[in-house]
Design a protein around this motif. Sequence first.
Motif, PDB file in Angstrom:
ATOM      1  N   GLU A 181       0.973  -1.189  -0.037  1.00 50.07           N
ATOM      2  CA  GLU A 181       0.036  -0.014   0.098  1.00 50.07           C
ATOM      3  C   GLU A 181       0.625   1.181   0.094  1.00 50.07           C
ATOM      4  O   GLU A 181       0.506   2.133  -0.759  1.00 50.07           O
ATOM      5  N   LEU A 182       1.810   1.181   0.674  1.00 53.00           N
ATOM      6  CA  LEU A 182       2.759   2.478   1.113  1.00 53.00           C
ATOM      7  C   LEU A 182       3.694   2.267  -0.330  1.00 53.00           C
ATOM      8  O   LEU A 182       4.379   3.565  -0.469  1.00 53.00           O
ATOM      9  N   GLY A 183       4.031   1.404  -1.008  1.00 52.63           N
ATOM     10  CA  GLY A 183       5.004   1.397  -1.815  1.00 52.63           C
ATOM     11  C   GLY A 183       6.441   1.240  -1.351  1.00 52.63           C
ATOM     12  O   GLY A 183       7.334   2.224  -2.078  1.00 52.63           O
ATOM     13  N   TYR A 184       6.662   0.770  -0.074  1.00 49.23           N
ATOM     14  CA  TYR A 184       7.768   0.793   0.559  1.00 49.23           C
ATOM     15  C   TYR A 184       9.014   0.151  -0.253  1.00 49.23           C
ATOM     16  O   TYR A 184       8.665  -1.023  -0.656  1.00 49.23           O
ATOM     17  N   GLN A 185       9.843   0.653  -0.143  1.00 43.77           N
ATOM     18  CA  GLN A 185      11.387   0.126  -0.955  1.00 43.77           C
ATOM     19  C   GLN A 185      12.587   0.267   0.213  1.00 43.77           C
ATOM     20  O   GLN A 185      13.045   1.255   0.575  1.00 43.77           O
ATOM     21  N   PRO A 186      12.960  -0.950   0.382  1.00 43.50           N
ATOM     22  CA  PRO A 186      14.259  -0.986   1.572  1.00 43.50           C
ATOM     23  C   PRO A 186      15.229  -0.226   1.113  1.00 43.50           C
ATOM     24  O   PRO A 186      15.507  -0.350  -0.360  1.00 43.50           O
ATOM     25  N   ASN A 187      16.203   0.326   2.036  1.00 42.05           N
ATOM     26  CA  ASN A 187      17.312   0.791   1.764  1.00 42.05           C
ATOM     27  C   ASN A 187      18.395  -0.079   1.649  1.00 42.05           C
ATOM     28  O   ASN A 187      19.123  -0.626   2.498  1.00 42.05           O
ATOM     29  N   ILE A 188      18.922  -0.659   0.384  1.00 44.78           N
ATOM     30  CA  ILE A 188      19.460  -1.924   0.153  1.00 44.78           C
ATOM     31  C   ILE A 188      21.034  -1.688   0.776  1.00 44.78           C
ATOM     32  O   ILE A 188      21.712  -2.311   1.234  1.00 44.78           O
ATOM     33  N   ILE A 189      21.555  -0.211   0.523  1.00 44.16           N
ATOM     34  CA  ILE A 189      23.019   0.157   0.917  1.00 44.16           C
ATOM     35  C   ILE A 189      23.062   0.061   2.675  1.00 44.16           C
ATOM     36  O   ILE A 189      23.752  -0.484   3.055  1.00 44.16           O
ATOM     37  N   ALA A 190      22.038   0.491   2.978  1.00 47.47           N
ATOM     38  CA  ALA A 190      21.874   0.723   4.589  1.00 47.47           C
ATOM     39  C   ALA A 190      21.807  -0.664   5.001  1.00 47.47           C
ATOM     40  O   ALA A 190      22.476  -1.099   5.972  1.00 47.47           O
ATOM     41  N   ARG A 191      21.090  -1.530   4.700  1.00 48.05           N
ATOM     42  CA  ARG A 191      21.016  -2.923   5.065  1.00 48.05           C
ATOM     43  C   ARG A 191      22.283  -3.724   4.840  1.00 48.05           C
ATOM     44  O   ARG A 191      22.528  -4.466   5.849  1.00 48.05           O
ATOM     45  N   SER A 192      22.925  -3.583   3.800  1.00 48.34           N
ATOM     46  CA  SER A 192      24.124  -4.337   3.534  1.00 48.34           C
ATOM     47  C   SER A 192      25.170  -3.582   4.556  1.00 48.34           C
ATOM     48  O   SER A 192      26.111  -4.441   4.800  1.00 48.34           O
ATOM     49  N   LEU A 193      25.092  -2.491   4.724  1.00 47.29           N
ATOM     50  CA  LEU A 193      26.342  -1.845   5.730  1.00 47.29           C
ATOM     51  C   LEU A 193      26.164  -2.469   7.173  1.00 47.29           C
ATOM     52  O   LEU A 193      27.021  -2.719   7.870  1.00 47.29           O
ATOM     53  N   LYS A 194      24.684  -2.534   7.511  1.00 49.01           N
ATOM     54  CA  LYS A 194      24.407  -3.146   8.750  1.00 49.01           C
ATOM     55  C   LYS A 194      24.607  -4.701   8.754  1.00 49.01           C
ATOM     56  O   LYS A 194      25.185  -5.057   9.973  1.00 49.01           O
ATOM     57  N   GLN A 195      24.117  -5.263   7.694  1.00 51.42           N
ATOM     58  CA  GLN A 195      24.204  -6.741   8.003  1.00 51.42           C
ATOM     59  C   GLN A 195      25.707  -7.346   7.628  1.00 51.42           C
ATOM     60  O   GLN A 195      26.115  -8.395   7.521  1.00 51.42           O
ATOM     61  N   LYS A 196      26.417  -6.424   6.752  1.00 56.28           N
ATOM     62  CA  LYS A 196      27.631  -6.722   6.500  1.00 56.28           C
ATOM     63  C   LYS A 196      27.593  -7.757   5.022  1.00 56.28           C
ATOM     64  O   LYS A 196      28.447  -8.660   4.910  1.00 56.28           O
ATOM     65  N   THR A 197      26.710  -7.474   4.373  1.00 59.01           N
ATOM     66  CA  THR A 197      26.413  -8.321   3.420  1.00 59.01           C
ATOM     67  C   THR A 197      25.646  -7.591   2.171  1.00 59.01           C
ATOM     68  O   THR A 197      24.793  -6.755   2.475  1.00 59.01           O
ATOM     69  N   THR A 198      26.012  -7.673   0.714  1.00 56.67           N
ATOM     70  CA  THR A 198      25.182  -6.986  -0.006  1.00 56.67           C
ATOM     71  C   THR A 198      24.032  -8.062  -0.883  1.00 56.67           C
ATOM     72  O   THR A 198      23.618  -7.389  -1.848  1.00 56.67           O
ATOM     73  N   ALA A 199      24.180  -9.189  -0.237  1.00 56.99           N
ATOM     74  CA  ALA A 199      23.159 -10.291  -0.823  1.00 56.99           C
ATOM     75  C   ALA A 199      23.310 -10.269  -2.258  1.00 56.99           C
ATOM     76  O   ALA A 199      22.232 -10.598  -3.172  1.00 56.99           O
ATOM     77  N   THR A 200      24.495 -10.213  -2.824  1.00 54.73           N
ATOM     78  CA  THR A 200      24.928 -10.369  -4.281  1.00 54.73           C
ATOM     79  C   THR A 200      26.061 -11.379  -4.222  1.00 54.73           C
ATOM     80  O   THR A 200      26.781 -11.752  -3.662  1.00 54.73           O
ATOM     81  N   ILE A 201      25.818 -12.198  -5.378  1.00 49.56           N
ATOM     82  CA  ILE A 201      26.899 -13.301  -5.750  1.00 49.56           C
ATOM     83  C   ILE A 201      27.375 -13.013  -7.343  1.00 49.56           C
ATOM     84  O   ILE A 201      26.508 -12.632  -8.144  1.00 49.56           O
TER      85      ILE A 201
END
Length: 338
Positions: free
Chosen positions: A45-65
């Motif tokens: 409903e809100l059209g929310y898009q997670p901040n991938i860069i912020a998440r990757s810095l926090k989790q120490k992963t970019t979720a990419t291979i």
Amino acid sequence: MKKVTMADVAKLANVSKSTVSQYLNKRYEYMSEETRKRIAEAIEELGYQPNIIARSLKQKTTATIGVIVFNMLHMMTTQVLHAIEEECQKRGFQVIVCNSGDDPDKEKTYVDTLLAKQVDGLIVFPTGKNEDVYRRLVEERFPLVFVDRMVPGVEADSVLLDNAGAAEMAVQYFASQGRDRIAIVTPPLVSYNVPRMERLEGFRAAMRKRGLDVEDGNIIAADPDALPEVLKQRFAEPKRPNALFAINDLTLMGVLRFVKDAGVRVPDEVAIINIDDVPFADIYTPALTTIAQPTFAMGKKAAERVFEQMKAKKADGPRVFRFSPTLMERTSIRRGKE
């Protein structure tokens, strides 16, 4: 427009921000189906898009291979890639694909680029060179898997076909159909290209085992574009082959151009088997007998091993996974005339 935040999603779904975070990271263990549904509806409903860069810095992963292939034109490559992408997607990972064109310098540049993008692991169809680059990654315990080839001197996980077994399978089938002048057709032979050398050695061993001649004239090595002319010269000689074993799909194309241009009849004058079950094999006339690689299983295994390395607390040592070929019997071979 005001940027939609995680707090907005939490408020609309009537949950905490931490619950939304757990949902986004697919940690559903302590979350009811109703809660998951409310969060999903709020995000939509809100059209929310997670901040991938912020998440990757926090989790120490970019979720990419990162995946580096040596030739996008190989059917085997595209099928393995499909399986890798599918397996990564199941785990919420994206895939970045680079094509080295079998150029070691380009390959090294792509390794550096992907590492700079902080990919979480690498799956590489290697050129067979760049030993120092890959040795350093192994020493640093960076998740790394080779596909189709290995790099001499680098102890990394590798996913390959049983190449010697595939060559034995081809020679055995030719011999069972009365073919006794069998030639292997291959791209130029280079020592660092593991599949080529293994298929050649497997061919030699299978021929010797049956008391068949392995002469230089029965090892035909050339680039696919040059193959029609090279084969034309070979077939102008006495005791020309009555069977051709093409070691991959691109080599097969050179063989098929030759038989078409030269008017050589298949299978009456020459029988054909190739490694890689090309899509047109059963509609070509005559239908082509092929040796299929289990490409989807190989791609799945490569992706699984990258994720296993990412989770491992300590290295379990490099492993080599050999996959068995399958003979696809069709009509490009039949018993030779006495």
